[in-house]
Design an enzyme around this catalytic site. Structure first.
Site, mmCIF file in Angstrom:
data_model
loop_
_atom_site.group_PDB
_atom_site.id
_atom_site.type_symbol
_atom_site.label_atom_id
_atom_site.label_comp_id
_atom_site.label_asym_id
_atom_site.label_seq_id
_atom_site.Cartn_x
_atom_site.Cartn_y
_atom_site.Cartn_z
ATOM 1 N N ASP A 54 0.775 -1.242 0.000
ATOM 2 C CA ASP A 54 0.000 0.000 0.000
ATOM 3 C C ASP A 54 0.803 1.288 0.000
ATOM 4 O OD1 ASP A 54 1.068 -0.157 2.544
ATOM 5 O OD2 ASP A 54 -0.704 0.632 3.532
ATOM 6 N N ARG A 250 -4.718 6.610 2.954
ATOM 7 C CA ARG A 250 -4.697 6.057 1.604
ATOM 8 C C ARG A 250 -5.492 6.942 0.661
ATOM 9 N NH1 ARG A 250 -4.880 0.458 1.438
ATOM 10 N NH2 ARG A 250 -5.700 0.760 -0.658
ATOM 11 N N TYR A 258 -3.143 -1.095 10.828
ATOM 12 C CA TYR A 258 -2.394 -2.270 11.279
ATOM 13 C C TYR A 258 -2.660 -2.413 12.770
ATOM 14 C CZ TYR A 258 0.344 -2.449 6.936
ATOM 15 O OH TYR A 258 0.742 -2.559 5.637
ATOM 16 N N PRO A 339 5.316 -6.015 7.110
ATOM 17 C CA PRO A 339 4.954 -4.964 6.148
ATOM 18 C C PRO A 339 4.851 -3.570 6.753
ATOM 19 C CG PRO A 339 2.983 -6.118 6.835
ATOM 20 C CD PRO A 339 4.138 -6.787 7.536
#
Length: 474
Positions: A54, A250, A258, A339
């Site tokens: 992302d 985003r 997360y 990640p």
């Protein structure tokens, strides 16, 4: 593999297995170079459209700009200029919980970054940019196609010859109507395995993944949030005695969360693996969302959750990145890690960017074939550095904060010192390749403002003909 009497055969300079970001970066770079016969296959019937990786870091944006793709990412993505650190010391009962906003700093602290920010944009949109660029060069992904067998010649004369095709790969076209349409044999000069963490190419050559599995379990939820949390459009790290949380803004008002989870609730005791069948995005949000947000209690999906997953952090590096300088693995096929620092897709694409220009130089006869040996030397060293960084980073995020009752925890000073120290590495700007046949620091003294082994610092030039400005990176 039983072969039909008339199995079709074809030839390719480069066969790429896997059409994720690493594979598409490689395919696009070779297509742009021109004059190279490229095939790229993927066993999925269609590309991904949501979720997965992302974000783009400054060095990756610079690389994409060199292919003319950065402007699209800048237009479609959400730029992250600032990072918040918030420590919430939550003690039962909740009425006595206290919270503290500690620090807000630039997300990128490296002064030479041409793009001093990160971009939040889902993997599918990034893949779309590559696919559109490839289409302009008459290259598309063959789907759904998977490899069945691979043979690499052991004849040293063939392996040294630039005109030979020493690799034979048998492919299965999963949508083939007849036996003759289902199988194909491809003879290739080079094969690139960009086929993910469970890489078929890696396993076919017995390449091991060395490292460890941690007991850190995290959930990921992509959604448009309805919340009163004030910094929802900042990248924010929230550290709590009840668990940690990271917010990634985003595109299109979406955010990625997360969420640190308890392994007991999400790991199958029989297999030791995380199981999505025992979970849901609602459960992820329910388990950890409320306590870290005190006093900002309210956060929920404004509409349907777009994508979600859970994972257990593994930190591993492949024992080697190539076989006879003819077969290469890249991306998740050769390194896996957490990640949360946003390194996976960025590292993967830079793996194949590095590989593609070297294959191009070799195929066109512009460089000695020994240049390909530097792929394993330089990128494996980088991958090992990445794993070492990730071990420290994962421990910081997954550990508990220091409190008056728990002095062994992590203070926000330690957390942010580590964050700022690592900025050069995580941004990609500070990556420094060691000595090799293409990195020689013998004459470093002749270039005081450059570092041999690092990327060129961007400079703006004015073209004398029309006074138009250009960046050296363009």
């Amino acid at each position: 593999v039983p072969m039909p009497l008339q199995t079709p055969e074809s030839f390719a300079d480069v066969l790429i297995i896997g059409a994720g970001p690493a594979g598409l970066m490689c395919a696009n770079a070779l297509a742009v170079a021109g004059g190279i016969e490229v095939r790229i296959i993927d066993q999925r019937p269609s590309k991904i459209s949501v979720g997965h990786a992302d974000g783009l870091h400054p060095r990756t944006i610079e690389v994409l700009q060199s292919y003319g793709l950065a402007e699209r990412m800048l237009r479609e993505g959400s730029r992250m200029y600032m990072c918040d650190a918030q420590f919430y010391y939550c003690r039962p009962p909740r009425a006595n919980a206290s919270s503290k906003f500690t620090t807000c700093v630039p997300d990128v602290t490296v002064s030479t970054a041409r793009f001093p920010f990160k971009i939040g944009l889902h993997q599918g949109a990034i893949e779309d940019a590559f696919l559109d660029s490839m289409a302009q060069h008459n290259l598309k992904v063959d789907r759904p196609v998977k490899p069945l067998d691979i043979e690499l010649s052991q004849d040293q004369e063939q392996l040294r010859s630039l005109s030979s095709y020493p690799i034979k790969v048998t492919l299965a076209h999963l949508d083939g109507a007849t036996d003759a349409e289902k199988l194909e044999v491809v003879h290739a000069k080079y094969v690139v395995g960009a086929d993910g963490a469970h890489s078929w190419v890696r396993k076919a050559f017995g390449i091991t993944m060395d490292g460890d599995q941690t007991n850190y379990v995290w959930g990921v939820v992509d959604m448009v949030p309805d919340t009163d949390f004030p910094d929802i459009r900042h990248r924010a790290a929230i550290h709590s005695t009840n668990g940690s949380l990271m917010i990634i803004p985003r595109e299109s008002e979406k955010v990625r969360l997360y969420v640190q989870l308890s392994g007991e609730d999400f790991v199958d005791p029989g297999t030791g693996r995380v199981s999505k069948s025992n979970s849901s995005p609602e459960k992820i949000l329910e388990v950890r969302m409320a306590p870290p947000f005190i006093p900002f209690i309210y956060v929920s999906p404004l509409s349907d959750v777009e994508w979600w997953t859970i994972y257990m952090i593994g930190q591993r590096v492949a024992s080697r990145f190539s076989v006879e300088d003819r077969v290469f693995i890249a991306g998740d096929a050769c390194h896996t890690h957490s990640p949360k620092a946003g390194q996976g897709m960025n590292a993967s694409m830079n793996d194949t960017h590095n590989l593609a220009w070297k294959i191009t130089q070799d195929l066109k006869g512009w460089a000695n074939p020994s240049i390909l040996r530097t792929v394993g030397i330089l990128r494996r060293k980088y991958a090992q550095d990445l794993i070492d960084f990730d071990k420290r980073n994962a421990a910081l995020f997954s550990g508990k904060p220091r409190t008056s009752a728990g002095q062994d925890g992590i203070s926000h000073e330690v957390f942010f010192k580590a964050y700022k120290t690592a900025s050069g590495f995580t941004s990609g700007i500070g990556i420094h390749y060691g000595p090799s046949i293409i990195v020689n620091a013998k004459h470093q003294c002749c270039a005081e403002n450059l570092v041999v082994g690092q990327r060129m610092i961007p400079q703006v030039f004015v073209r004398a003909a029309d006074a138009r400005t250009y960046s050296s990176h363009d």
